[in-house]
Write a protein that holds these residues in place. Structure first.
Motif, PDB file in Angstrom:
ATOM      1  N   THR A  10      29.006   8.103  45.573  1.00  0.00           N
ATOM      2  CA  THR A  10      28.508   9.269  46.303  1.00  0.00           C
ATOM      3  C   THR A  10      28.014   8.817  47.668  1.00  0.00           C
ATOM      4  OG1 THR A  10      26.235   9.091  45.476  1.00  0.00           O
ATOM      5  CG2 THR A  10      27.788  10.346  44.138  1.00  0.00           C
ATOM      6  N   ALA A  11      27.713   9.762  48.533  1.00  0.00           N
ATOM      7  CA  ALA A  11      27.287   9.408  49.891  1.00  0.00           C
ATOM      8  C   ALA A  11      26.210  10.369  50.369  1.00  0.00           C
ATOM      9  CB  ALA A  11      28.481   9.454  50.842  1.00  0.00           C
ATOM     10  N   ASP A  12      25.296   9.857  51.171  1.00  0.00           N
ATOM     11  CA  ASP A  12      24.341  10.693  51.893  1.00  0.00           C
ATOM     12  C   ASP A  12      24.953  11.012  53.250  1.00  0.00           C
ATOM     13  OD1 ASP A  12      22.301  10.516  49.895  1.00  0.00           O
ATOM     14  OD2 ASP A  12      21.834   8.503  50.629  1.00  0.00           O
ATOM     15  N   ILE A  20      29.735  16.497  62.281  1.00  0.00           N
ATOM     16  CA  ILE A  20      31.190  16.318  62.248  1.00  0.00           C
ATOM     17  C   ILE A  20      31.761  17.071  61.053  1.00  0.00           C
ATOM     18  CG2 ILE A  20      33.065  14.639  62.203  1.00  0.00           C
ATOM     19  CD1 ILE A  20      31.137  12.597  63.378  1.00  0.00           C
ATOM     20  N   TRP A  21      31.050  17.028  59.922  1.00  0.00           N
ATOM     21  CA  TRP A  21      31.478  17.802  58.758  1.00  0.00           C
ATOM     22  C   TRP A  21      31.515  19.286  59.084  1.00  0.00           C
ATOM     23  CZ3 TRP A  21      32.504  16.371  53.531  1.00  0.00           C
ATOM     24  CH2 TRP A  21      32.526  14.982  53.321  1.00  0.00           C
ATOM     25  N   GLN A  22      30.501  19.767  59.813  1.00  0.00           N
ATOM     26  CA  GLN A  22      30.477  21.174  60.207  1.00  0.00           C
ATOM     27  C   GLN A  22      31.664  21.496  61.118  1.00  0.00           C
ATOM     28  OE1 GLN A  22      26.580  21.628  61.949  1.00  0.00           O
ATOM     29  NE2 GLN A  22      25.576  20.955  60.055  1.00  0.00           N
ATOM     30  N   PHE A 127      33.472  14.043  45.827  1.00  0.00           N
ATOM     31  CA  PHE A 127      34.191  14.179  47.089  1.00  0.00           C
ATOM     32  C   PHE A 127      34.290  15.655  47.442  1.00  0.00           C
ATOM     33  CE2 PHE A 127      37.157  14.273  43.603  1.00  0.00           C
ATOM     34  CZ  PHE A 127      38.117  15.225  43.939  1.00  0.00           C
ATOM     35  N   THR A 128      34.603  15.921  48.671  1.00  0.00           N
ATOM     36  CA  THR A 128      34.695  17.298  49.147  1.00  0.00           C
ATOM     37  C   THR A 128      36.152  17.635  49.409  1.00  0.00           C
ATOM     38  OG1 THR A 128      32.521  17.079  50.164  1.00  0.00           O
ATOM     39  CG2 THR A 128      33.865  18.936  50.865  1.00  0.00           C
ATOM     40  N   GLY A 312      41.409  16.319  50.818  1.00  0.00           N
ATOM     41  CA  GLY A 312      40.133  15.632  50.701  1.00  0.00           C
ATOM     42  C   GLY A 312      39.502  15.388  52.056  1.00  0.00           C
ATOM     43  N   VAL A 313      38.257  15.844  52.221  1.00  0.00           N
ATOM     44  CA  VAL A 313      37.594  15.733  53.521  1.00  0.00           C
ATOM     45  C   VAL A 313      37.185  14.295  53.816  1.00  0.00           C
ATOM     46  CG1 VAL A 313      35.674  16.567  54.931  1.00  0.00           C
ATOM     47  CG2 VAL A 313      36.811  18.111  53.331  1.00  0.00           C
ATOM     48  N   GLU A 314      36.804  13.526  52.783  1.00  0.00           N
ATOM     49  CA  GLU A 314      36.386  12.136  53.034  1.00  0.00           C
ATOM     50  C   GLU A 314      37.498  11.330  53.693  1.00  0.00           C
ATOM     51  OE1 GLU A 314      33.378  13.639  50.314  1.00  0.00           O
ATOM     52  OE2 GLU A 314      35.556  13.834  50.405  1.00  0.00           O
TER      53      GLU A 314
END
Length: 425
Positions: A10-12, A20-22, A127-128, A312-314
């Motif tokens: 997992t990741a913080d 950047i995710w937004q 993951f997203t 996958g976003v990662e």
């Protein structure tokens, strides 16, 4: 100091990266809107049977990677390992196949998924993923549009060296004939197959084509091709998909060994790949998907053709690792002393109600330190309030880029800070 650490895989996602995710989410939403897809949100856990019946009990996702657990009511539940099955369940449960809904019924999703696998670059246990699903049309044109959407989505993030790879898994008659031919071929190598593939030979031999075992791959390299067993109807569908892609000027390759990792696919399947250096060299699959006619029936719904993909976003974030999101702050308020904090906070709150981001100091620092904070926050304007400004109801406003400074009534900022900004132009 805390000894607690985030779970493996997992990741913080911290400020500075979350922006950047937004950006990724906003960009994707814009692409989906152009193709008239609308958002659907489903639970992050479902009955484990939803995934077993759709993804296939012999798929790696279900047999090895799924986070399954028994809840307090004795029900077997699972954290969702992929998005399609839950969306199909929601489509059926909410009767979105009814005549009052337009067809194809187009939705997209965005959210966390879970698979117990070895964490590596671009691949996590949580993951997203975002993806699209289109229900109700069997048209090859929709297959082609879905591939066009996938390509546009990846290209919108600046990925270089794109390659589209397609295949067909045919209709049930195709699969039945190919299944028999494949089993006949593989049985002559039964003793050489990996342990997993020996199990799959009995339960789902098509999965062996997707094996990661090196020797399995050598064996299947000479296996019969599914393209040799297509029924006329399956061949016609595949030919039309190719025709539409050519008409859209989308270059593609056909890989007859590609089967994807989930059992529900049939007819067209595809991957969007990239050899962008950000992915570490060689072609990397960024998006995968295809058609899944019959999936709704597996979950007790009516006959419903469907097509979609997941991303996958990662992995995508590897492409955007060096991207910087600049977010200038319109206004920073400096309170000269403690007495100025109340009017400063009141002013900040009122201007925020105008829809304008505002920040101020809460550490009782000197004015010089507060101006440093304003610079660090990339503030466009700084408003200063001190003893004199409190006495006469004014505020000093400075445009940081030019150093120009003007005095305004506090009431003017409260009425329309946008007009104050414009007065410096």
């Amino acid at each position: 100091m805390s000894t607690y650490q985030r779970p493996k895989g997992t990741a913080d996602i911290l400020p500075g990266t979350s922006e950047i995710w937004q950006y990724v989410e906003q960009t994707a939403r814009g692409v989906f809107a152009r193709y008239q897809y609308h958002e659907i949100r489903t639970p992050i856990f479902e009955s484990a049977d939803v995934f077993a019946r759709t993804s296939g009990e012999t798929s790696d996702v279900v047999s090895k990677e799924m986070y399954a657990f028994e809840d307090k009511g004795g029900r077997m539940m699972a954290l969702r390992p992929e998005g399609t099955a839950g969306v199909v369940r929601a489509y059926i449960e909410n009767k979105l196949y009814g005549p009052e809904f337009a067809k194809p019924y187009k939705v997209y999703y965005f959210g966390p998924m879970f698979r117990y696998e070895r964490p590596q670059s671009g691949r996590q246990r949580q993951f997203t993923q975002f993806g699209v699903e289109a229900f109700g049309s069997d048209s090859p044109a929709l297959d082609a549009e879905t591939i066009a959407l996938a390509r546009e989505l990846v290209a919108s993030f600046g990925a270089k060296g794109l390659k589209i790879v397609i295949n067909t898994l045919g209709d049930p008659e195709t699969r039945k004939a190919y299944h028999a031919a494949l089993v006949t071929y593989l049985k002559s190598y039964a003793d050489e197959l990996s342990a997993d593939s020996k199990v799959r030979l009995e339960k789902n031999p098509l999965r062996i084509l997707d094996s990661k075992d090196k020797h399995d791959q050598e064996i299947v390299a000479s296996a019969p091709s599914i393209l040799e067993y297509l029924t006329p109807e399956a061949q016609d569908h595949f030919d039309k998909v190719q025709g539409f892609l050519k008409a859209l000027n989308i270059d593609f390759e056909i890989d007859a060994t590609m089967v994807r990792g989930l059992d529900y696919y049939n007819h067209t399947i595809f991957e969007v790949m990239s050899n962008d250096p950000a992915f570490g060299g060689g072609y990397t699959t960024v998006i995968g998907g295809g058609r899944y006619n019959g999936l709704a029936e597996e979950l007790g719904g009516p006959e419903t053709p469907g097509v979609g993909f997941g991303m996958g976003v990662e992995r995508l974030m590897m492409l955007l690792a060096d991207k910087k999101i600049e977010s200038p702050l319109p206004l920073y308020i400096v309170a000269i002393d403690e007495a100025a904090q109340l009017p400063a906070l009141s002013l900040a709150t009122s201007i925020r109600h105008q829809g304008i981001p505002v920040d101020m100091d809460f550490m009782n620092r000197k004015a010089k330190a507060q101006f440093k904070s304003a610079n660090k926050a990339n503030a466009e304007f700084v408003a200063t309030i001190g003893e004199e400004e409190i006495a006469d109801g004014t505020v000093q406003v400075k445009k940081m880029a030019t150093g120009e400074q003007k005095t305004f009534k506090q009431a003017e900022l409260l009425a329309d800070f946008g007009a104050i900004q414009s007065s410096f132009d």
